[in-house]
Design a protein around this motif. Structure first.
Motif, short mmCIF file in Angstrom:
data_model
loop_
_atom_site.label_atom_id
_atom_site.label_comp_id
_atom_site.label_asym_id
_atom_site.label_seq_id
_atom_site.Cartn_x
_atom_site.Cartn_y
_atom_site.Cartn_z
N ARG A 304 12.44 -13.17 1.31
CA ARG A 304 10.90 -13.00 0.80
C ARG A 304 10.16 -11.66 1.53
NH1 ARG A 304 10.86 -18.79 1.08
NH2 ARG A 304 9.07 -18.69 2.72
N ALA A 305 10.33 -11.89 3.01
CA ALA A 305 9.68 -10.95 3.57
C ALA A 305 10.22 -9.57 3.59
CB ALA A 305 9.79 -11.18 5.26
N ALA A 306 11.33 -9.29 3.21
CA ALA A 306 12.10 -8.10 3.18
C ALA A 306 11.64 -7.56 1.58
CB ALA A 306 13.64 -8.25 2.97
N ALA A 307 11.55 -8.64 0.50
CA ALA A 307 11.24 -8.10 -0.84
C ALA A 307 9.73 -7.49 -0.78
CB ALA A 307 11.23 -9.19 -1.79
N ARG A 308 8.88 -8.28 -0.02
CA ARG A 308 7.31 -7.72 0.03
C ARG A 308 7.23 -6.45 0.66
NH1 ARG A 308 6.67 -13.63 1.82
NH2 ARG A 308 5.39 -14.80 -0.06
N GLU A 309 8.12 -6.39 1.67
CA GLU A 309 8.12 -4.99 2.54
C GLU A 309 8.70 -3.92 1.66
OE1 GLU A 309 9.25 -2.82 6.70
OE2 GLU A 309 9.86 -4.80 6.20
N ARG A 310 9.97 -4.20 0.74
CA ARG A 310 10.15 -3.07 -0.02
C ARG A 310 9.00 -2.63 -1.10
NH1 ARG A 310 15.07 -6.30 0.16
NH2 ARG A 310 14.31 -7.19 -1.99
N LEU A 311 8.40 -3.56 -1.67
CA LEU A 311 7.44 -3.53 -2.66
C LEU A 311 6.34 -2.43 -1.95
CD1 LEU A 311 6.73 -4.05 -5.58
CD2 LEU A 311 5.22 -6.11 -5.11
N CYS A 312 5.78 -3.03 -1.01
CA CYS A 312 4.59 -2.05 -0.53
C CYS A 312 4.95 -0.73 -0.01
CB CYS A 312 3.93 -2.98 0.91
SG CYS A 312 3.37 -4.54 0.46
N SER A 313 6.29 -0.79 0.39
CA SER A 313 6.99 0.80 0.83
C SER A 313 7.21 1.45 -0.33
CB SER A 313 8.22 0.43 1.38
OG SER A 313 8.13 -0.05 2.68
N TRP A 314 7.59 0.94 -1.67
CA TRP A 314 7.56 1.74 -2.89
C TRP A 314 6.20 2.15 -3.33
CZ3 TRP A 314 5.17 1.57 -7.72
CH2 TRP A 314 5.97 2.17 -8.80
N TYR A 315 5.26 1.16 -3.17
CA TYR A 315 3.71 1.76 -3.48
C TYR A 315 3.28 3.10 -2.57
CZ TYR A 315 2.73 -1.36 -7.34
OH TYR A 315 2.68 -1.78 -8.60
N LEU A 316 3.60 2.80 -1.37
CA LEU A 316 3.15 3.60 -0.29
C LEU A 316 3.95 4.94 -0.52
CD1 LEU A 316 1.74 4.26 2.23
CD2 LEU A 316 3.55 3.46 3.79
N HIS A 317 5.32 5.01 -0.69
CA HIS A 317 6.01 6.31 -0.69
C HIS A 317 5.53 7.19 -2.11
CE1 HIS A 317 8.75 6.60 2.70
NE2 HIS A 317 8.26 5.47 2.77
N PRO A 334 3.42 10.45 9.23
CA PRO A 334 4.95 9.87 8.73
C PRO A 334 4.70 8.50 8.27
CG PRO A 334 4.13 9.79 11.41
CD PRO A 334 3.16 10.50 10.62
N LEU A 335 5.79 8.10 7.72
CA LEU A 335 5.77 6.90 6.62
C LEU A 335 7.12 6.04 7.16
CD1 LEU A 335 5.29 8.17 3.12
CD2 LEU A 335 3.46 7.23 4.80
N PRO A 336 7.05 4.72 7.08
CA PRO A 336 8.23 4.00 7.40
C PRO A 336 9.34 4.39 6.41
CG PRO A 336 6.45 2.61 6.36
CD PRO A 336 5.71 4.05 6.59
N ALA A 337 10.73 4.16 7.05
CA ALA A 337 11.93 4.62 6.01
C ALA A 337 11.99 3.70 4.86
CB ALA A 337 12.89 4.61 6.87
N GLY A 375 1.14 -9.58 6.60
CA GLY A 375 1.44 -9.15 7.95
C GLY A 375 1.95 -7.62 7.95
N LEU A 376 1.82 -6.82 6.79
CA LEU A 376 2.36 -5.71 6.59
C LEU A 376 1.33 -4.70 7.13
CD1 LEU A 376 4.76 -5.99 3.57
CD2 LEU A 376 5.69 -5.73 5.82
N ASP A 377 0.72 -4.66 8.27
CA ASP A 377 -0.45 -4.01 8.35
C ASP A 377 -0.21 -2.51 8.68
OD1 ASP A 377 -2.48 -5.92 8.72
OD2 ASP A 377 -1.68 -6.89 10.59
N GLY A 378 1.24 -1.87 9.03
CA GLY A 378 1.31 -0.81 8.87
C GLY A 378 1.03 -0.14 7.45
N HIS A 379 1.63 -0.73 6.41
CA HIS A 379 1.41 -0.18 5.26
C HIS A 379 -0.04 -0.45 4.67
CE1 HIS A 379 5.51 -1.36 5.40
NE2 HIS A 379 6.01 -0.66 4.49
N ALA A 380 -0.66 -1.61 5.36
CA ALA A 380 -1.99 -1.90 4.95
C ALA A 380 -3.06 -0.62 5.13
CB ALA A 380 -2.56 -3.11 5.27
N TRP A 381 -2.66 -0.06 6.25
CA TRP A 381 -3.51 0.96 6.81
C TRP A 381 -3.21 2.41 6.15
CZ3 TRP A 381 -2.57 5.58 9.24
CH2 TRP A 381 -1.57 5.70 10.00
N ARG A 382 -1.99 2.66 5.96
CA ARG A 382 -1.52 4.01 5.53
C ARG A 382 -1.63 4.09 3.95
NH1 ARG A 382 2.19 2.74 9.67
NH2 ARG A 382 2.78 4.23 11.03
N LEU A 383 -1.64 3.11 3.38
CA LEU A 383 -1.96 3.29 1.94
C LEU A 383 -3.25 3.95 1.59
CD1 LEU A 383 -0.54 3.10 -0.80
CD2 LEU A 383 -1.27 0.61 -0.90
#
Length: 530
Positions: A304-317, A334-337, A375-383
């Motif tokens: 579940r955590a991996a799916a959430r991170e992938r979705l947030c990374s998709w929107y961020l990129h 720089p963005l997360p891979a 808990g994906l704060d790195g995405h939450a501030w970069r977006l």
């Protein structure tokens, strides 16, 4: 043919219509529950034919032993009759075909949770798709069961109760039935119970009656899915908001869009999703609750955590790709891979990037909140930082400020001083756009200190340029000129690159404005340095 999701009232509508048109079929009606979505196995077509043949007067021992011979006898018996055949709760087209009358005088009415596209394509079926009710009709259904006087007395609560039921007829009937049993309970109390329930689906059931439970109805549709469709459906329950595009759903599942699209179509055919535009789908509110419930029960925490991170990374990129087109002069962070599941966006021009941002605006905001919540704060501030070009050119100042405040808090939670400095710089721009220049200056001073503490000289120069702009707007011309000179000194020590050259040109022009204004005392419009 009447199709639609669980609880949309297909059977009720079919039976109601059958009663209304019974005079058109003087030789009678045949009605059979095919058990396509039931606790036990679906009814075998041969068994169904045997039921109909017996109803048409065929002795048990004269029923043929094969399905083809039985179907032929069935159609010959209907050939000179005008009969309405109601085939309720069909599983698929193959279950239905042997039961279709062959003559023009008879008619088959089929209900199913499946789209039964084969019947439309090959058998000339006409399809009526049922969805949830519009709000006025949902309230009317509540009134019919719970009492018109009660709904008239509490119109707002009635609307809230209908919304809490997702306007789904089955859920509305259950809620109204519970109200009918409790004549002294208000609609407002019942709406609050549903709205605040930790598990809304548990409330939407009649104790002791398994057929009157929303969860049970959804279970039957879910269990009929293939494994890949069940997995994707569960993961869709983790996504923020009620809509999702194919590419975002692919990121959620960790698959390519080409592999995800047919699975989404399977879910739509099963009426567990609804099309909401080109390559976009909507998940009904109660189905979303159910999907999230299945994800908690059947998908592990790590998945579940991996799916959430992938979705947030998709929107961020995707947001960053849009930013490179909308504000190419702005420095990039720089963005997360991302993994092999990620496919770059299709937009290639600023106009296309703008349209994408505008179409995804609400979902981008939801993703900022969602990332922070999980808990994906790195995405939450970069977006929000990536979306600066979209926000500053649009009318949604309140959304801009909300996103930037969330970005500041997210960066603070993980102790990212550089990220906090970038977020505060952008928040200052939003405050300035609202005319709150003193608040903007305070944010910029804090941002400068944060960026200086991590040695981000280019970021510090960007903040100094904005300090100069806000000082100009508050007629502090001497201070503005000082900030621009400090920014120029830092920029000139940076390695040559496109952002540096644009920033130097901008800063030199702003310094000239500050010097002229200091001499003349007049005020002119200014541009933000980002």
């Amino acid at each position: 043919m009447v199709t639609g999701g669980a609880g949309t009232g297909k059977t009720a509508l079919a039976v109601h219509w059958a009663h209304r048109v019974r005079e058109r079929f003087p030789d009678g009606q045949l009605h059979l529950n095919l058990r396509g979505y039931a606790v036990g196995p679906p009814l075998d077509p041969y068994e169904a034919l045997a039921c109909f043949l017996r109803a048409l007067g065929t002795d048990r021992e004269r029923i043929p032993g094969s399905i083809d011979e039985s179907a032929a006898l069935y159609r010959s018996l209907l050939a000179d009759r005008r009969v309405l055949v109601l085939l309720d709760n069909a599983r698929d087209a193959e279950q239905v075909r042997p039961l279709l009358p062959g003559s023009a005088g008879s008619l088959a009415l089929v209900t199913s949770r499946d789209g039964l596209a084969g019947l439309t394509a090959c058998d000339g079926a006409r399809r009526l798709v049922l969805d949830v009710l519009p709000q006025p009709e949902a309230v009317e259904l509540l009134a019919r069961i719970a009492g018109a006087d009660r709904t008239r007395a509490e119109p707002r609560a009635a609307a809230e109760l209908a919304a809490a039921c997702g306007h789904l007829p089955l859920a509305l009937g259950i809620a109204a039935g519970r109200l009918a049993e409790r004549p002294h309970r208000t609609l407002g109390e019942h709406a609050a119970e549903l709205r605040d329930a930790e598990d809304r689906l548990t409330v939407l059931q009649i104790d002791g009656d398994a057929t009157c439970a929303v969860r049970v109805a959804f279970d039957l549709s879910y269990r009929a899915l293939r494994p890949a469709a069940r997995r994707l459906f569960r993961l869709l329950g983790l996504a923020p908001g009620g809509q999702i595009g194919t590419a975002a759903a692919a990121a959620l599942s960790g698959s390519a869009p080409a592999a995800t699209r047919p699975v989404l179509e399977q879910l739509a055919a099963a009426h567990l999703l609804s099309p909401a535009g080109p390559d976009r789908y909507r998940l009904h509110d109660l189905l979303r609750c159910y999907a999230a419930d299945r994800a908690t029960a059947e998908t592990g925490p790590a998945d579940r955590a991996a799916a959430r991170e992938r979705l947030c990374s998709w929107y961020l990129h995707h947001a960053e790709a849009a930013a490179r087109l909308l504000t190419p002069q702005r420095r990039r962070l720089p963005l997360p891979a991302v993994g092999p599941w990620y496919e770059p966006p299709g937009f290639t021009t600023p106009a296309e990037a703008r349209r994408w941002c505008e179409s995804e605006h609400s979902r981008l905001l939801e993703t900022v909140r969602y990332a922070a919540e999980h808990g994906l704060d790195g995405h939450a501030w970069r977006l929000p930082v990536a979306l600066w070009g979209h926000f500053q050119a649009g009318p949604n100042l309140a959304d801009w400020m909300e996103a930037d405040r969330s970005a500041v808090e997210a960066a603070r939670r993980i102790g990212d001083r550089g990220g906090e400095g970038c977020a505060r710089n952008d928040l200052a721009t939003a405050l300035g756009a609202r005319g709150r220049h003193d608040a903007a200056l305070a944010e910029l001073r804090t941002a400068r200190a944060l960026l200086a503490s991590v040695g981000d000289r280019a970021g510090e120069a960007q903040v100094l340029g904005n300090l100069g702009n806000q000082s100009l707007l508050t007629e502090r011309y001497e201070a503005a000129a000082g900030y621009f000179r400090e920014a120029l000194a830092i920029l000139r020590e940076q390695p040559p690159r496109s952002h540096r050259e644009w920033a130097i040109d901008t800063c030199e022009a702003d310094l000239a404005v500050a010097v002229r204004l200091r001499s003349s005392g007049s005020v002119i419009g200014l541009r933000s340095s980002g």
